[in-house]
Structure formats: structure tokens, C-alpha cells
Design a protein around this motif. Structure first.
Motif, short mmCIF file in Angstrom:
data_model
loop_
_atom_site.label_atom_id
_atom_site.label_comp_id
_atom_site.label_asym_id
_atom_site.label_seq_id
_atom_site.Cartn_x
_atom_site.Cartn_y
_atom_site.Cartn_z
N TYR A 259 -32.71 -3.80 2.61
CA TYR A 259 -32.37 -5.14 1.92
C TYR A 259 -33.09 -6.35 2.24
N ALA A 262 -34.14 -12.34 -1.00
CA ALA A 262 -34.40 -12.74 -2.35
C ALA A 262 -35.28 -13.98 -2.28
N TRP A 682 -28.03 -7.97 -13.04
CA TRP A 682 -27.36 -7.60 -11.58
C TRP A 682 -26.11 -8.32 -11.37
N MET A 688 -29.15 -12.98 -13.45
CA MET A 688 -30.36 -12.30 -12.70
C MET A 688 -30.39 -11.01 -13.33
N GLN A 690 -33.46 -7.19 -13.85
CA GLN A 690 -34.48 -6.55 -13.50
C GLN A 690 -35.23 -6.29 -14.97
N ASN A 722 -37.28 -3.76 -8.73
CA ASN A 722 -36.12 -3.78 -7.82
C ASN A 722 -35.18 -2.89 -8.20
N TYR A 725 -29.64 -5.48 -6.29
CA TYR A 725 -29.57 -6.84 -5.94
C TYR A 725 -28.28 -7.16 -5.67
N ALA A 732 -28.56 -14.11 -1.36
CA ALA A 732 -29.11 -12.94 -2.13
C ALA A 732 -29.91 -12.19 -1.39
N LEU A 734 -32.35 -8.16 -2.26
CA LEU A 734 -32.47 -7.02 -3.23
C LEU A 734 -33.39 -5.90 -2.38
N ARG A 736 -36.38 -3.13 -2.89
CA ARG A 736 -37.53 -2.60 -3.83
C ARG A 736 -37.74 -1.23 -4.26
#
Length: 751
Positions: A259, A262, A682, A688, A690, A722, A725, A732, A734, A736
């Protein structure tokens, strides 16, 4: 064709109309398809559902043996997006087995979709994610399967069948190397001692160094080692009696969670993270077959011993760490009585029971920076004239749990055929009881000072001795009906149109991860600050229930070279279970019931085989899932998209087989495929997300009857996306998606 499928700006009705028109236009084609592999195993393996799923009243996707090898499928996560509206994100560790289908799903606790391996139900989703060698067939059933399969199948069911020693004999060897210094190796031996008795033994190993670096220590944080094995015995002492037993185990040693911040895009945490799991499963299936009925018994024993330890703040600061160590034993028993008398009337009657016993320890270790920021500062800001200072710079919030859980169910389903119609009705009575005994304790101390912290200003020393125990019990009872109607079209292959209405549910339970937060608030209460949590309000959550209405069709041309599965669905959900992080500087996660939600969408799957050596597949799923009622006390989320579930999923592939007419190389097979998913929100406020993204895969296979050699790649274009999240203690994070992966796989068959 792919471009038209993923153009979601067109109405769903237009897409379905075009697909039906395309199907009608191809009815005149005259080329045959490849022979289905493992046909005998398909015939003997279906116990509850219809053998021919293409003529059922259920939206489904079937993945056969050659496609399983073509797409390198060895775990449930590998089938994500291959079935429309099925999303299994790859993040966290293998304890993270989140599955989303048709707008439903959660990150923790009860799954939205069930899983059976060789008819044995996997009762804990923490054990969904492990490698399985020699998969013969996978079925993904979408829509509630609760009438026949019960709890936690409201979104569907994944059936995985492994290769049978009665249908295949020989030695199979697998060796694979891929990016990330990833190795896989497996050896399987299949032997048929007689026409009545066969056995197989499989051993496997895999390892990877991982892809993501923890900048705090300069090491890869997603490394993994896994060992596994399976012993399968099939005995047919007579034509009427079939006995199958499968034992398998998995030993997993896995690193931490990649993780990244962000804000900075960097993975950096200073404390140890790992996940370790030992699991053992044994399943016994006995079938007694008579001209009038088949009586089946499915018995299983499942054991999990796992430990998740993580730096829960995911920062290079000494906030706190969490350990969750569990030992769980489960026994299941399913009796199924199925009528064989009539082709016109079919019935099934069953009784199911299970017992699970979980022992868990979940201590949270507060460290220096966490004590300062989360406890001392909060207290000293409230009472600045008498500041406190903790006597030790680390202490434990200890939580111990014992959670026995059992359930009983009776179910029945009848199907009646008249002319071209098949009408089905079923009902399940499901009862479940779960108990929780807990011990929460903390033994530490702090000093209070007058004016400022210093040796001459000591006012008092206060020991903290919290010892909370209690017992909580919940029970649930559900009636789970289902009705469906199937119309068989006047075609050679009995294409069908179906409608179904079914109820599904996910079991309720307890938020054990919240006990550390409850204990933290008790600690604040000892220091004169009011506690925020009532244990009876935050610990338990209710079952989730849904009604699913579906209209669809299974279409096949007379010469089998084109198939189309199209369906549209509407789901109404009450008490939807959502995972969220509590507000403020807290450490746990909480399962909450979100009021009401609705989801509607459509799915289309097309397969076209113009010649024996050329095949095209295209699958697309669209879901519009929103809250109808959900207010968390601070914000009203009505009308917002449900988080973590994608709006679109897409999969397309093209395969071409080139015969070589050379004795040592029979053919070369080329495959290209693309997976797409998104948009994914998210959070409940939809602030937020993706965006939609696609990853490209490709492979070339060299093969003859004794071996195959595959060169393959995943995420060929190195697409940046991503998979997860979240926000924790105001920060924050996220994860990948994995970068481009290139690999080679060698399979050897010795008969």
C-alpha cells in the motif's frame, strides 16, 4: 465487434438486439467446433444443478480445460472479468479474497459468492485464494443460488472441478518462470487400478520475489512462498455406488501489503508485515444411484491456521501494529435426494448442516508515536493544565475471541416440463446461530503532571487495568424461495429463453476488528474523556438480503459454431453490508448495514468458431448499482454509486491454431486477449474513483500430445491502474496493479 460491445453509451436494449440479430444471422454457418475436453468428468460431477448449464435458467460462464491452460488459470483471481460482471481485485494478501458481482460484495467477512471445489463448499473466504493444479472445468453461476446452496451465495457460485483419475491416466509435470523471479512447479500422477478404482497425487510449489519495494527497508514487500498437495480417490464398487474422496492442503508464507501513500506514491512502513496460512481440507462424496432416485452425501472437514501481522498505519512511523491469529475448524454435511423417474418432472430434496469453531487472538500494539498522537495529544488538548505522559512507550490492547457458529437448512426444488416449457420452483429454510465470547484487556499506566511534563511537576501516577469480558449471541432464520420459467426454442440445440426470480442472503456476524477501537475508547474514558462506542452497536451486523429478477437467453446455432448468452437483471437489496473505516484516528474496520440499494444491468457473452482452428470470445457486463437509502449519521449517500464494484467489465480473446504436420510439433496456437474494468468508486461519497482501464495479454503455444510450451505475457502495455484505495487515520493509501509480466510455461504429459 469488441468496440461495439464496450460502447456503454448505447442503451442496453440496443446491445441485446444487435447480439440477437447477429446470432440469427450466423445460424446458417456450417463449421463444427472442437470436442469438449473431460466430457466424462462433466457427466459425473453435477450433483445439484443441471448437467447442461446452457439450457438452465441461470446466467453462467463455463471455462473448459484448454481455455484454463490458455489463460493460465490456477486460482479464483485469474477468472476475474472472464465472466461478465465478475470482479476479483488482486490486492493485499491472499487473505483478501474480495469478490464483487453485479454491484454486490464486501472486503471483509462474509462473501457474496460461494465456492465449491469438487462439490465441497469452502466455508471461509479467507481460504478462497490458493493455487489449484489440474483444473478440468470451472463454472461461474451468477444470480442467487441460495435455494440449493444457502448462505453467502446471493451473488452466485463458483464451481471448480479437478481432473479425474478415472478419465485421465499418466504423469503431468508443470514448470513455469515469469517476471518478479516467479517460479511454479507441479507434478501429478494419475492411475486407474481398474475400471472401478482410480487415484491421483499432486504436489506443487510456487514462489515470487514480488514487484513492489518498501522504501523504508529497501526490500520487496509482496514476496510469497506456497506449497500444496492433493490426493484424490475415486471408487466405483458397483454401477450404483460411487465414492469420491479428495484431500488437499496449502501452506502459505507471504510478505506484507504494497500500500503506497496516495500523496507521495511511495510504499514506506517501518514495522513487520506478513500473512501465513496453513489449511487442510478433506471432502467425501458418496452417491447411491437407483432407477428411481440418487441419494448423495457430501461430508467435509476444513481447518485453517493463519496469522496476519501488519503495520496498520502503513507509515514509517511507530503508530501501532495488529496481529490477527486464527484457528478455525469446520464440519459440513449435505444430504441430497434427487429423483430419476421422469424426464417431465424432476425434483431434489436436501438437508444441510455445518459447525464452525473459531479461536482468534487480535492484539494491537501501540507504540511511541501512536501513544503521543492518538492518546496523549487528545487528552492533553482537552485538559492542558494537567498533561499526561505514558510511563512506557508501548503497550498492548489485547483481544481474545471464541466464536462457535452453526447452521441447519432444509431445501426442495421441483421442475416440471410441458411442451417447450420448464417451470421450476424451490424453497429453502435456513437457520443459523453464532455466539461470541470475548476478552478485552489492557494493563499499563500513565503519569499526570501539573502545568507541564517534568520530574518536579508530578501530580499523580494512574494504573490502567481494563478487563472486559462478555458473551454475545445472534441467530438468523431465512426463507429463500426461487421460481423460474424456461422456454426451449424450436432449434436443433434447444436454445432457451429464461426468466427467474430468487431471494438471496449473506449471513450476519460480528465486527471482531472493532474491539481494539472499543478498548481504545475505554482507555480514553479512564482518563476522563467520554467513550465514543457502544459495544452492542458497533460489534454486530445484520444479514444482507436481496431479490434478483432476471431475463435471459442461451442461444446456439444448429451447427454449434456460434453461441450467445444474454441476460438483464434487477436486484433490490436491504441491509447491504459495507466495509468502512470508522471516522477519526481509529485502527479498525467495521461492517455496517447500509439500508437499501438497487442494482440493474446486462450481460452478454459471445463465442464464434468459424473454423475448427479459429475462435473468438467476447464478454461484457454492465452494472448500475446505487444506494436508495444510506445515511451514516453525517452524510446522506442516497443516489450514490456503491463503492468498489465496477460499472463495466469486458473480456475479449481471439485464438488461432496452426497445424504443422510435424511429428514432434503438432500445432502452434496464438492467442490475444484483453480485460477491461471500471469505473470503480472508492468511497460512498464517490469523491475518488479508478477510471475504466484495460490490460492486454498474449500467448503462443507449441504443442504435441506429450508436451506444450507457452510463451505468454500479462498487461503487455504496462497499463498503470489501481486495484484498491482506502483512508486510515486521516491518510489515503492505494495499491497499484501489477506491471507487465512475461513468462514461460512447460507442461509435460507422460502416458
Amino acid at each position: 465487434m469488441v468496440c461495439s460491445i464496450i460502447n456503454i453509451s448505447k442503451p442496453i436494449a440496443t446491445v441485446c438486439s444487435l447480439a440477437i440479430a447477429f446470432c440469427s444471422a450466423t445460424f446458417a454457418q456450417e463449421h463444427s467446433v472442437d470436442t469438449t475436453l473431460f466430457l466424462n468428468e462433466i457427466t459425473i460431477s453435477a450433483i445439484k444443478q443441471d448437467v447442461n448449464l446452457t439450457q438452465s435458467g441461470t446466467a453462467n460462464t463455463q471455462i473448459k480445460g484448454r481455455d484454463i491452460e490458455k489463460f493460465n488459470i490456477i486460482s479464483a483471481k485469474n477468472i476475474s472479468e472472464i465472466a461478465p460482471n465478475l470482479h476479483i481485485p488482486d490486492y493485499g494478501s491472499r487473505i483478501t479474497s474480495s469478490i464483487y458481482v453485479r454491484g454486490m460484495g464486501t472486503r471483509i467477512d462474509q462473501p457474496v459468492i460461494g465456492m465449491n471445489i469438487d462439490n465441497i463448499p469452502i466455508m471461509d473466504k479467507n481460504n478462497y485464494d490458493f493455487d489449484i493444479i489440474d483444473i478440468a472445468r470451472i463454472e461461474i453461476l451468477r444470480g442467487p443460488q441460495s435455494t440449493l446452496f444457502g448462505r453467502n451465495t446471493m451473488g452466485g457460485l463458483i464451481n471448480i472441478y479437478t481432473l479425474s483419475p478415472l478419465s485421465y491416466q499418466g504423469v503431468r509435470i508443470l514448470s513455469e518462470y515469469a517476471s518478479g523471479n516467479t517460479y511454479k512447479a507441479a507434478v501429478s500422477v494419475y492411475n486407474k487400478f481398474s475400471n472401478q478404482l482410480g487415484a491421483s497425487l499432486t504436489a506443487q510449489y510456487s514462489s515470487t520475489d514480488g514487484f513492489f519495494i518498501n522504501e523504508s527497508n529497501g526490500e520487496k514487500c509482496d514476496n510469497e512462498r506456497q506449497w500444496g498437495g492433493r490426493f484424490k480417490l475415486q471408487w466405483r464398487p458397483s454401477r450404483n455406488l460411487h465414492i469420491d474422496n479428495t484431500f488437499y492442503f496449502s501452506i502459505l508464507r507471504q510478505g506484507g501489503y504494497p500500500y503506497e501513500s496516495a500523496t507521495t506514491g511511495i510504499i514506506a512502513y517501518n514495522d513487520t508485515c506478513f500473512y501465513r496460512r496453513n489449511s487442510f481440507n478433506d471432502g467425501l462424496t458418496i452417491r447411491w444411484i437407483t432407477p428411481h432416485f440418487t441419494l448423495s452425501s457430501i461430508t467435509s472437514f476444513q481447518y485453517i491456521d493463519d496469522n496476519m501481522t501488519l503495520d496498520q498505519d502503513f507509515l514509517p512511523l511507530s503508530y501501532f501494529t495488529l496481529t490477527q491469529a486464527r484457528k478455525q475448524s469446520t464440519i459440513t454435511q449435505d444430504f441430497i435426494l434427487k429423483g430419476n423417474d421422469s424426464n417431465q418432472y424432476k425434483w431434489i430434496l436436501g438437508a444441510f448442516g455445518f459447525y464452525k469453531h473459531l479461536d482468534m487472538s487480535a492484539p494491537v500494539a501501540f507504540k511511541d508515536y501512536g501513544i503521543e498522537q492518538l492518546i496523549e495529544n487528545n487528552r492533553n488538548n482537552a485538559v492542558p493544565s494537567y498533561p499526561i505522559y505514558w510511563d512506557t512507550r508501548s503497550f498492548l490492547l489485547e483481544s481474545e475471541f471464541e466464536n462457535p457458529n452453526y447452521g441447519l437448512a432444509l431445501y426442495h426444488q421441483s421442475s416440471y416440463s410441458v411442451d417447450r416449457w420448464i417451470f421450476t420452483a424451490g424453497l429453502r429454510l435456513d437457520y443459523e446461530k453464532t455466539d461470541l465470547s470475548y476478552l478485552s484487556q489492557c494493563n499499563t499506566s500513565y503519569s499526570t503532571y501539573e502545568g507541564s511534563v517534568g520530574p518536579n511537576n508530578l501530580f499523580a501516577n494512574s494504573p490502567v487495568n481494563i478487563h472486559d469480558t462478555g458473551d454475545i449471541s445472534k441467530d438468523f432464520i431465512q426463507l429463500l424461495p426461487k421460481i423460474s420459467a424456461i422456454y426451449q426454442l424450436p432449434t436443433k440445440n434447444r436454445s432457451t429463453i429464461f426468466f427467474s426470480l430468487a431471494k438471496g442472503y449473506k449471513a450476519g456476524g460480528f465486527n471482531t476488528q472493532m474491539f481494539s477501537d472499543v478498548l481504545q475508547q475505554r482507555l480514553m474514558g479512564v482518563m476522563g474523556l467520554s467513550a465514543s462506542y457502544d459495544i452492542n452497536q458497533v460489534v454486530g451486523y445484520k444479514p444482507e438480503q436481496s431479490w434478483n429478477a432476471e431475463l435471459g437467453t442461451h442461444l446456439t446455432t444448429d451447427n454449434n459454431n456460434f453461441t450467445a448468452d444474454i441476460s438483464a437483471f434487477y436486484i433490490r437489496c436491504t441491509d447491504q453490508q459495507l466495509t468502512r473505516f470508522p471516522d477519526g484516528n481509529t485502527t479498525g474496520r467495521i461492517m455496517s448495514n447500509a439500508g437499501k440499494a438497487r442494482s440493474f444491468g446486462a450481460e452478454i457473452s459471445l463465442k464464434y468458431t468459424p473454423t475448427q482452428n479459429l475462435e473468438f470470445n467476447a464478454n461484457y457486463g454492465y452494472t448500475n448499482a446505487k444506494f436508495i437509502e444510506y445515511n451514516n449519521g453525517q452524510q446522506d449517500f442516497a443516489g450514490k454509486q456503491i463503492p468498489y464494484s465496477p460499472t463495466n467489465t469486458m473480456f475479449a480473446s481471439a485464438s488461432y491454431k496452426i497445424p504443422t504436420n510435424v511429428f514432434w510439433l503438432e500445432s502452434i496456437s496464438l492467442n490475444a486477449n484483453v480485460k477491461g474494468v471500471g469505473e470503480i468508486y472508492w468511497d460512498e461519497s464517490n469523491s475518488m474513483s479508478q477510471p475504466f482501464y484495460a490490460t492486454v495479454g498474449a500467448s503462443v503455444r507449441f504443442e504435441n500430445k506429450d508436451y506444450s510450451f507457452d510463451l505468454w505475457t500479462q498487461n503487455l502495455t504496462d497499463t498503470d491502474f489501481n486495484t484498491f484505495y482506502f483512508v486510515s487515520i486521516g491518510n489515503a493509501f492505494l495499491q497499484r496493479g501489477k506491471p507487465r509480466i512475461i513468462g514461460a510455461t512447460l507442461r509435460i504429459n507422460i502416458n
